[in-house]
Design a protein around this motif. Structure first.
Motif, short mmCIF file in Angstrom:
data_model
loop_
_atom_site.label_atom_id
_atom_site.label_comp_id
_atom_site.label_asym_id
_atom_site.label_seq_id
_atom_site.Cartn_x
_atom_site.Cartn_y
_atom_site.Cartn_z
N ILE A 266 -15.18 7.14 -9.09
CA ILE A 266 -15.51 6.44 -7.86
C ILE A 266 -16.69 5.51 -8.09
N ASN B 248 -14.46 6.37 2.95
CA ASN B 248 -13.53 5.63 2.10
C ASN B 248 -14.16 5.52 0.70
N SER B 249 -13.52 6.17 -0.27
CA SER B 249 -14.05 6.19 -1.64
C SER B 249 -13.19 5.30 -2.53
N GLN B 250 -13.82 4.27 -3.13
CA GLN B 250 -13.08 3.31 -3.96
C GLN B 250 -13.35 3.58 -5.43
N TYR B 251 -12.26 3.62 -6.20
CA TYR B 251 -12.37 3.87 -7.64
C TYR B 251 -12.68 2.57 -8.38
N ARG C 2 -18.68 3.97 -2.05
CA ARG C 2 -18.16 4.67 -0.89
C ARG C 2 -18.64 4.00 0.39
N ARG D 129 -8.08 4.03 -3.66
CA ARG D 129 -9.05 4.66 -2.77
C ARG D 129 -8.57 6.06 -2.38
N GLN E 290 0.84 -1.20 0.00
CA GLN E 290 0.00 0.00 0.00
C GLN E 290 0.87 1.25 0.00
N ILE F 191 -6.34 -1.87 -6.22
CA ILE F 191 -7.49 -1.08 -5.79
C ILE F 191 -7.00 0.31 -5.40
#
Length: 837
Positions: free
Chosen positions: A423, A413-416, A426, A368, A307, A366
């Motif tokens: 996005i 927490n925003s995930q693409y 979320r 974020r 990460q 991933i």
């Protein structure tokens, strides 16, 4: 050791001589005043005695020197005139010679032998004479006078504590005393809910300019609550017990932070008021986070999760207070105060990229963005009534404290999507917490005979902590958040605690040179914990504990002192350890508290020796600390290779330590103090299953140096550095770090105002801290980086004429002293959020 100390002092002496020689350039080499300084009691030379040449009319220092190992000094670098010679040294009465006149016919002068008389040193206190006593050593505590340290301007309480002997403060403000984080932190002898909830957060709310001194009590007596295995830290803020009115303005503007404070006081006859406010903002706080995580699967394969994220933070802190004192008459005194505080800290991880590989083959990536809000506000209301008597030392007091701290620890927490372009979903966690306390305390002190004092009292603390937490999910960047219908993720937790205590303590001086203080305390604690929407909680049994304490000291010759102490301490878990909210700001590392935790028990043994040696005050302290039922993190691997952390009473800790502190005063202009601390830690969680059993051991080192030099025309230079080495933990290590600072200050308008320039960590663009976690199935290596270079301009000015007057200035104030709560385990700590605090 003696050779090392002599070498160190010789180097400092050489610096002082070089400085003096620098001032002497351009003067005639045959101008000279010499002499020899001896101890009047034994005719022994006084090495490093400070000798100053003072103009007889202006009383300004013209030149100076430091006596050598034989007590001999030579002053040069002056011209014709009428002078006085002043001789001083720690532990001796200063001496001023008769008038000396230097002319063309008489350019040299031999003062012959100068004898100094030793000062009387009280049994109960040994003071280290530095520049306005930066460090003081007392029988039961060490005092750091922060108001004399100009490098602290623009900082907060955590910056102050980094300079205090025996204390260590990490980059996030977490405090430990001689390796133990189980400590009690008091404000003016009292504890507020903000401190009980999170010490690191509380320290960041207190401006350094508001701190008068810090007391470190390593072996608390029975009067103090049983909590705090490492000891007690009492932060004393500035107070005005004087007649008149004053207004003080201080500010600092810097590259990464600015502050503004205004404090006013008014005292007329028997009544006084204080009103103050301080605000501080932080910006340009940038950094990064890296993490490498290796998990060994049952089939022998290894999964690697890496990460990385850039981090940025913005902060806004404020603290405001109103105080009132009233002296009813000679024997009755009232005090009351209201204090408000606020702390808003917003952290962002931009582009948290998580790559997962199996046997070095990439399986997924991933991306974020993580936004975390760590907000709090608190209010403390104190009341105290003190009654004294005609009999000296006899006193009764009753104190009350209501304290409330409101906390908000939220994240989004925003995930693409797979292409990292928009996005896709979320996750939001809302966690509102409240910690309330009401305390009532009675204390009675009475002298039994000459050099004998009896203290006893009682106390009751009612505490209620509530954590209301919920999880929400949303699709896309604009989708509506929907609450997760699972009591594990959305619930309300209530924790009620009642502590009732009584104590007795006896102090006596005997055989002229000995002092004894012993006592016993009993505490009974009852606890209830409930969940509003489920039966997740469990029964927590009530418990009682006896807490003995013994302190013994012996006064030696020339103010030297040796001390020995034993005490038992109890450490109850705070809301940070108990909070069942699942913090998953970093989905690969989630943390949850344990509401069923029990307290830790610790036995402390220590011995210390304080002495004066060759111009220095030295303190040596050795100790042993044994903790049972230690609260330790337990880490397991969940599905999708998520590391889950909670806490259990499964550990045993032992620490064998030694600390050395020295204060050196070379003339009235130059002083240096520093310390070196080390302990050997042994940790074991007591489990037999090889999958979960853990133990670790190793040495931990830390040290600090502070130097102060006074220049002509009211200029002053101060420098400071602190270094903490790698710390041993049950399942790995946490990295060390160092900080340093330099400050130039000039006073003006009869020292009513000052202006200065400061620089911090100016050679280090980025600080990095390396942490490691090792278990039979997990290997995790993480790095946290922070840009901590700072430059600032400081300004301070005082308006008003003050005078010490009135009996109120001599009144000793009492108050509530809640020794409370083991800190840590915060759901928003570095491990859980990717190191961004």
């Amino acid at each position: 050791m003696k050779t090392t100390i002599q070498l160190f002092l010789s180097m400092l002496l050489l610096i002082g001589v070089n400085v003096s020689e620098g001032h002497s350039q351009g003067t005639k080499p045959d101008y000279k005043i010499s002499g020899k300084v001896l101890d009047k009691s034994n005719n022994q030379p006084i090495a490093y005695a400070a000798v100053s040449l003072v103009d007889a009319e202006s009383r300004q220092n013209v030149a100076g020197a430091v006596a050598d190992f034989d007590g001999v000094f030579i002053i040069s670098g002056f011209k014709n005139g009428k002078y006085l010679v002043q001789v001083s040294f720690m532990g001796f009465q200063a001496l001023t010679t008769d008038l000396i006149e230097i002319t063309d016919q008489k350019t040299t002068f031999d003062l012959g032998t100068i004898t100094l008389e030793q000062e009387a040193v009280a049994l109960q206190e040994v003071t280290v004479m530095g520049q306005r006593d930066l460090i003081e050593e007392k029988v039961d505590r060490t005092i750091y006078n922060a108001e004399n340290d100009k490098t602290l301007v623009g900082g907060d309480a955590s910056d102050v504590l980094r300079r205090v002997p025996m204390l260590s403060v990490d980059m996030d403000g977490n405090v430990s005393m001689r390796g133990s984080s189980s400590i009690l932190v008091l404000l003016n002898g009292k504890q507020s809910a903000i401190v009980a909830t999170n010490v690191a957060e509380a320290l960041k709310q207190i401006p350094a300019e508001e701190i008068k001194s810090v007391e470190v009590i390593t072996s608390p007596s029975a009067k103090y609550d049983a909590e705090g295995t490492g000891g007690v830290i009492n932060i004393i803020t500035k107070k005005n017990n004087i007649q008149g009115a004053s207004l003080n303005i201080n500010s600092s503007v810097g590259y990464r932070g600015s502050n503004l404070g205004v404090n006013a006081s008014l005292k007329q006859k028997k009544m006084s008021w204080t009103l103050g406010g301080f605000g501080r903002s932080g910006y340009n706080i940038l950094g990064f986070f890296e993490n490498q995580q290796y998990i060994t699967n049952a089939d022998g394969t290894t999964r690697n999760i890496s990460q990385y994220a850039d981090t940025r933070s913005n902060m806004l802190f404020g603290r405001y207070n109103l105080g009132w004192d009233y002296e009813i008459n000679k024997y009755n005194f009232l005090t009351a105060s209201v204090s408000l505080g606020v702390r808003n800290m917003r952290n962002n991880q931009d582009g948290l990229l998580t790559n997962t590989s199996l046997d070095d083959v990439l399986q997924s990536s991933i991306l974020r963005d993580v936004n975390t809000d760590n907000l709090s506000n608190n209010v403390d209301v104190n009341f105290n009534y003190t009654k004294s008597y005609e009999k000296k030392g006899k006193e009764f007091s009753i104190s009350g404290l209501y304290s409330q701290n409101n906390l908000t620890n939220d994240f989004i927490n925003s995930q693409y999507d797979d292409s990292f372009e928009s996005i896709s979903r979320r996750i939001k966690n809302l966690n509102a917490g409240t910690n309330r306390e009401f305390t009532l305390q009675l204390d009675y002190v009475t002298p039994l005979a000459e050099n004998q004092i009896l203290e006893y009292g009682a106390k009751n603390i009612l505490r209620k902590a509530v954590s209301d937490f919920a999880y929400f999910t949303a699709e896309g960047p604009e989708g509506e958040f929907v609450e997760v219908e699972d009591v594990t993720f959305s619930n309300e937790f209530s924790y009620d605690q009642n502590v009732t205590a009584a104590y007795a303590s006896y102090t006596t001086n005997f055989l002229k040179k000995y002092s004894f203080k012993g006592g016993m305390r009993y505490e009974y604690t009852s606890i209830t914990a409930d969940f509003a929407n489920s039966e997740l909680g469990g029964e927590i049994p009530s418990f009682g504990v006896w807490v003995p304490s013994v302190n013994l000291s012996r006064k030696l010759q020339k103010g030297n002192m040796i001390k020995a102490a034993y005490n038992r301490r109890v450490q109850r878990p705070s809301l940070n350890f108990l909070n069942p909210n699942i913090n998953a700001a970093n989905p690969q590392q989630i943390t949850q508290g344990n509401p069923l935790l029990e307290p830790e028990l610790t036995d402390n043994y220590e011995m210390s020796y304080s002495t004066f040696l060759k111009g220095s005050n030295l303190n040596f302290t050795t100790y042993f600390r044994n903790t049972t039922g230690s609260i330790q993190p337990v880490r397991t691997v969940l599905e999708d290779d998520i590391i889950f952390t909670t806490f259990e009473n499964i550990g045993q800790e032992k620490a064998y330590g030694l600390s050395i502190f020295a204060n050196v005063n070379l003339s009235g202009q130059f002083s240096v103090n520093g310390s070196v601390e080390s302990y050997f830690a042994q940790l074991d969680n007591g489990l037999s299953d090889p999958l979960y059993a853990a133990s670790n051991e190793g040495f931990v080192f830390s040290g600090r140096i502070f130097a102060n030099y006074t220049l002509p025309k009211d200029w002053q230079v101060q420098a400071f550095t602190f270094q903490r080495g790698r710390r041993v933990e049950l399942q790995g290590t946490s990295g060390g770090f160092g900080v340093y600072g330099l400050n130039f200050n000039k006073s003006f308008n009869e020292k009513r105002g000052s202006i200065g320039f400061g620089a911090e960590n100016f050679f280090t663009k980025v600080f990095t801290i390396n942490n490691e976690l090792v278990t039979p199935t997990i290997l995790q290596q993480s790095t946290v980086g922070m840009k901590n270079m700072n430059f600032k301009i400081n300004f301070n000015y005082r308006i008003g004429k003050l005078s010490v007057d009135g009996p109120g200035s001599r009144r000793k104030k009492r108050g509530v002293t809640n020794d409370d709560l083991k800190e840590g385990g915060d759901g928003n700590n570095g491990a859980a959020t990717g190191g961004n605090n």
